[in-house]
Motif scaffolding. Structure first.
Motif: not given
Length: 410
Positions: A38-39, A53-57, A77-81
């Motif tokens: 995630q960026n 299985p998913t790992v978020q970085v 919108v960015g803050r909500w996402l």
């Protein structure tokens, strides 16, 4: 194909997300696990991955930076996402690159699942023996974007010049802020002092860092601070603000100096250069910086991330191992004697090291002292010492606590 890794390039700045979602939905059943980086704007892989299985970085939280890039609606919108929708989608393991990023994930985004700290790595540190520049020299390596606030450093230079008239400042990097910074240098009549090098080859960047006294990180927030550690490889300490990321990568008073954001930079830069003018003090700081940078490698980062991924896979098939009841933030450092193969029975995300006397030090995630002692003793180990892990343990790993300036003086 890079080093056995297939890289698929598709989409543009925003269409990439739809292309990635389509690829995941079509192919998730072929994967053992998915690492979702995630960026700012997440990929939301769990929505398309089924039971894979998913790992978020997450490198850092962007809530305050959306307004620097987008208009009012786009920023909202960015803050909500990043916050509300992300919190609803990502319910399993998340990796943060620093303790302060983990705190921001909890405080700003409300992430409730396990959050593990896996710091970024660094290239092996050079052991340079050549002299630094005889005159006080500051080198900053950075993307020239608004949130890096390199202009704060340039605005501090006139006051520092009054104390150190031979000062030289090098800024290496490129970005949309370069024209603004160039105009600022000219307006303050600093062209003989401040050099904006733009993007440079690695060897030019390294030569400038190797001869420098100091680097400055004026950013209002980072995920970690890779440029801080890259400077520390050369024995170069950092002056920066005590903001997320920077307060992790700089050991205040040992590998640099931190200050509140509302204080001017010039006083702390002058203080740092005064200490670095003393050869004995400078040698202590250089040694501390190199030791700190040596704590980080890309191999260790890869092993830590792989361990978290393996944990997430094993979560689907529980074993008979003792259950750990605490959240992943809680870690315990335990030193013990026992068979070396004992360490192999811990979770993949745990870390161990062995000293010359055969004593094993383990950093166990998600358990307190009582659970850690039970885990070791149940496997035939004899506990020598045990304590809760701190941020330095999470960053530098078990058995690799960096020596402080006080240690060096003693």
């Amino acid at each position: 194909m890079l080093d056995g890794v297939t890289v698929l390039r598709a989409g543009g700045e925003f269409s990439l997300y739809a292309r990635a979602a389509l690829r995941i939905a079509r192919s998730a059943h072929r994967f053992d696990a998915i690492v979702d980086c995630q960026n700012g704007i997440p990929f939301f892989a769990p929505l398309f991955a089924g039971r894979t299985p998913t790992v978020q970085v997450v490198h850092h939280v962007h809530q305050d930076q959306f307004a620097l890039r987008f208009g009012k609606v786009g920023a909202a919108v960015g803050r909500w996402l990043e916050a509300d929708l992300s919190r609803a989608v990502y319910r399993h393991a998340t990796v943060a690159v620093s303790p302060s990023t983990r705190q921001e994930l909890r405080r700003r985004l409300g992430i409730r699942g396990d959050v593990y700290v896996v710091p970024n790595g660094s290239e092996p540190g050079p052991r340079l023996s050549g002299p630094r520049d005889p005159d006080p020299t500051i080198t900053v390596v950075s993307r020239l974007v608004p949130h890096k606030r390199v202009d704060r450093l340039i605005e501090a230079v006139p006051a520092v010049l009054e104390r150190f008239p031979a000062l030289r400042v090098h800024v290496v990097g490129d970005g949309p802020e370069l024209p603004h910074l160039s105009r600022l240098v000219s307006r303050l009549d600093l062209d003989p002092v401040v050099t904006l090098h733009g993007r440079q080859p690695d060897h030019v960047r390294d030569d400038l860092l190797a001869s420098s006294w100091l680097t400055v990180m004026a950013s209002h927030g980072e995920g970690w601070g890779i440029s801080v550690i890259e400077a520390a490889r050369f024995g170069v300490p950092c002056v920066g603000f005590a903001v997320p990321g920077v307060r992790d990568s700089v050991l205040d008073g040992t590998t640099g100096w931190l200050q509140p954001e509302d204080e001017p930079l010039d006083r702390n830069i002058i203080r740092a250069l005064e200490q670095l003018s003393d050869d004995r003090r400078a040698a202590q700081i250089v040694d501390a910086c190199r030791r700190w940078a040596d704590s980080f490698s890309w191999d260790r980062s890869a092993e830590r991330l792989a361990g978290v991924v393996a944990d997430e896979i094993q979560r689907r098939t529980p074993s008979g191992r003792a259950v750990r009841r605490a959240r992943s933030e809680l870690g315990t450092v335990v030193r013990f004697r026992g068979p070396l193969q004992l360490a192999a029975s811990f979770r993949p995300s745990d870390e161990t090291s062995v000293d010359d006397a055969g004593v094993i030090t383990a950093l166990l995630h998600g358990c307190d002292e009582m659970d850690a002692a039970t885990l070791v003793e149940a496997r035939g180990g004899r506990v020598l010492s045990i304590r809760l892990a701190g941020d330095l343990d999470l960053l530098a790993g078990p058995g690799a606590r960096p020596r402080t300036t006080t240690d060096a003086e003693q």
